[in-house]
Design a protein around this motif. Structure first.
Motif, PDB file in Angstrom:
ATOM      1  N   TRP A   1       6.964 -50.164  13.355  1.00  0.00           N
ATOM      2  CA  TRP A   1       5.885 -51.079  13.715  1.00  0.00           C
ATOM      3  C   TRP A   1       5.290 -51.671  12.459  1.00  0.00           C
ATOM      4  O   TRP A   1       5.068 -50.968  11.469  1.00  0.00           O
ATOM      5  CB  TRP A   1       4.815 -50.342  14.509  1.00  0.00           C
ATOM      6  CG  TRP A   1       5.285 -49.903  15.873  1.00  0.00           C
ATOM      7  CD1 TRP A   1       6.120 -48.857  16.158  1.00  0.00           C
ATOM      8  CD2 TRP A   1       4.960 -50.502  17.125  1.00  0.00           C
ATOM      9  NE1 TRP A   1       6.339 -48.754  17.502  1.00  0.00           N
ATOM     10  CE2 TRP A   1       5.632 -49.764  18.128  1.00  0.00           C
ATOM     11  CE3 TRP A   1       4.163 -51.583  17.494  1.00  0.00           C
ATOM     12  CZ2 TRP A   1       5.534 -50.084  19.475  1.00  0.00           C
ATOM     13  CZ3 TRP A   1       4.065 -51.892  18.843  1.00  0.00           C
ATOM     14  CH2 TRP A   1       4.743 -51.157  19.816  1.00  0.00           C
TER      15      TRP A   1
ATOM     16  N   GLU B   1      11.460 -46.115  16.114  1.00  0.00           N
ATOM     17  CA  GLU B   1      10.723 -47.381  16.158  1.00  0.00           C
ATOM     18  C   GLU B   1      10.045 -47.633  14.821  1.00  0.00           C
ATOM     19  O   GLU B   1       9.551 -46.704  14.180  1.00  0.00           O
ATOM     20  CB  GLU B   1       9.649 -47.354  17.248  1.00  0.00           C
ATOM     21  CG  GLU B   1      10.181 -47.216  18.658  1.00  0.00           C
ATOM     22  CD  GLU B   1       9.072 -47.130  19.690  1.00  0.00           C
ATOM     23  OE1 GLU B   1       9.369 -47.245  20.886  1.00  0.00           O
ATOM     24  OE2 GLU B   1       7.885 -46.945  19.298  1.00  0.00           O
TER      25      GLU B   1
ATOM     26  N   GLU C   1      13.929 -51.143  16.642  1.00  0.00           N
ATOM     27  CA  GLU C   1      14.092 -50.083  17.627  1.00  0.00           C
ATOM     28  C   GLU C   1      15.551 -49.661  17.662  1.00  0.00           C
ATOM     29  O   GLU C   1      16.457 -50.495  17.693  1.00  0.00           O
ATOM     30  CB  GLU C   1      13.667 -50.542  19.026  1.00  0.00           C
ATOM     31  CG  GLU C   1      13.837 -49.460  20.085  1.00  0.00           C
ATOM     32  CD  GLU C   1      13.513 -49.953  21.486  1.00  0.00           C
ATOM     33  OE1 GLU C   1      12.449 -49.572  22.016  1.00  0.00           O
ATOM     34  OE2 GLU C   1      14.319 -50.735  22.036  1.00  0.00           O
TER      35      GLU C   1
ATOM     36  N   LYS D   1       6.274 -54.251  17.102  1.00  0.00           N
ATOM     37  CA  LYS D   1       7.511 -53.514  16.917  1.00  0.00           C
ATOM     38  C   LYS D   1       8.564 -54.429  16.294  1.00  0.00           C
ATOM     39  O   LYS D   1       8.914 -55.459  16.864  1.00  0.00           O
ATOM     40  CB  LYS D   1       8.030 -52.967  18.246  1.00  0.00           C
ATOM     41  CG  LYS D   1       9.211 -52.014  18.096  1.00  0.00           C
ATOM     42  CD  LYS D   1       9.868 -51.700  19.430  1.00  0.00           C
ATOM     43  CE  LYS D   1       8.916 -51.024  20.386  1.00  0.00           C
ATOM     44  NZ  LYS D   1       9.605 -50.627  21.647  1.00  0.00           N
TER      45      LYS D   1
ATOM     46  N   LYS E   1      17.693 -47.275  20.072  1.00  0.00           N
ATOM     47  CA  LYS E   1      17.528 -46.621  21.371  1.00  0.00           C
ATOM     48  C   LYS E   1      18.862 -46.040  21.831  1.00  0.00           C
ATOM     49  O   LYS E   1      19.852 -46.751  21.954  1.00  0.00           O
ATOM     50  CB  LYS E   1      17.026 -47.653  22.391  1.00  0.00           C
ATOM     51  CG  LYS E   1      16.739 -47.111  23.774  1.00  0.00           C
ATOM     52  CD  LYS E   1      16.187 -48.243  24.641  1.00  0.00           C
ATOM     53  CE  LYS E   1      15.817 -47.747  26.027  1.00  0.00           C
ATOM     54  NZ  LYS E   1      15.270 -48.832  26.863  1.00  0.00           N
TER      55      LYS E   1
END
Length: 241
Positions: A215, A213, A223, A220, A225
């Motif tokens: 930020w 991630e 990402e 955010k 995933k």
């Protein structure tokens, strides 16, 4: 299972990490995410891999690591000889976002990585029989090996070599942890000169971030995933296909 990033912005800034160049290039586009099922990762992976520095007896997984201990751990990590990783990479800006399907297949020295959007390969890297081919927006070119031509970096993902190149002074927190039942080392980075934070959950078994991630100013913006991960490529697997 879900999976991998904290200073994605840092990572993606070309001077600091090659991956962020990709982030800024594609940040304005978007698409809907797709769902995959994360494969179970057997506990035997830890017992059979002597290169991983996970203590044999369970210790509290919120145990803090020193920055040097973390770097030593990364230096010992090795990916399995055979691996299939799939994930969803989402880049956000304001109220818009753009999502990509990412895949990395490895079989010994051969590998392929692809970043797809709407079924088209936006970026990809393939190594077959010693030949390395980089694809950008459908155009393929033979390239030489470099830090920019690792399979994960080519598709905007961080890898162990990239993490090892980062300054230990930027490590804000590092500890053993568990992500969706899997043992990981969690690390967060922050550059005092940039309003960015990067967070990574790195698999102790696969030596790859399961979740990453970035930020920026409390929001955010990136990402990555994991949606599927296995060391079983199947009987007829061909990373060049």
């Amino acid at each position: 299972m879900s999976a991998p990033r904290r200073f994605g912005g840092l990572l993606f800034l070309a001077p600091v990490i090659l991956a962020l160049a990709f982030f800024w290039h594609y940040r304005a586009l978007w698409q809907s995410p797709s769902d995959h099922v994360m494969a179970d990762m057997p506990e035997e992976e830890f017992a059979d891999n002597a290169s991983l520095t996970m203590l044999p007896t369970p210790e509290p997984l919120d145990t803090e690591l020193t920055a040097q201990g973390y770097l030593d751990l990364l230096a010992q990590m090795r990916e399995p000889e055979r691996m299939l990783w799939e994930g969803l990479i989402t880049v956000s800006e304001g109220s818009s976002s753009r999502s990509f399907f990412a895949a990395y297949r490895k079989d010994g020295e051969n590998f392929s990585s692809e970043l797809r959007e709407y079924g088209s390969v936006r970026r990809g890297l393939r190594r077959q029989d010693g030949n390395l081919t980089l694809t950008v927006d459908g155009i393929s070119t033979q390239v030489r090996s470099s830090d920019a031509t690792t399979p994960l970096a080519a598709i905007g993902m961080v890898d162990i070599s990239t993490l090892l190149s980062l300054s230990a002074d930027q490590i804000a927190q590092v500890r053993y942890d568990v992500l969706d039942g899997e043992q990981v080392v969690y690390v967060s980075y922050q550059d005092p000169e940039l309003p960015l934070e990067e967070r990574y959950w790195i698999s102790l078994s696969y030596a790859i971030p399961l979740l990453a991630e970035t930020w920026q100013d409390g929001e955010k913006v990136y990402e990555a995933k994991t949606t599927y991960l296995s060391d079983d490529l199947g009987e007829d697997a061909d990373v060049a296909s």
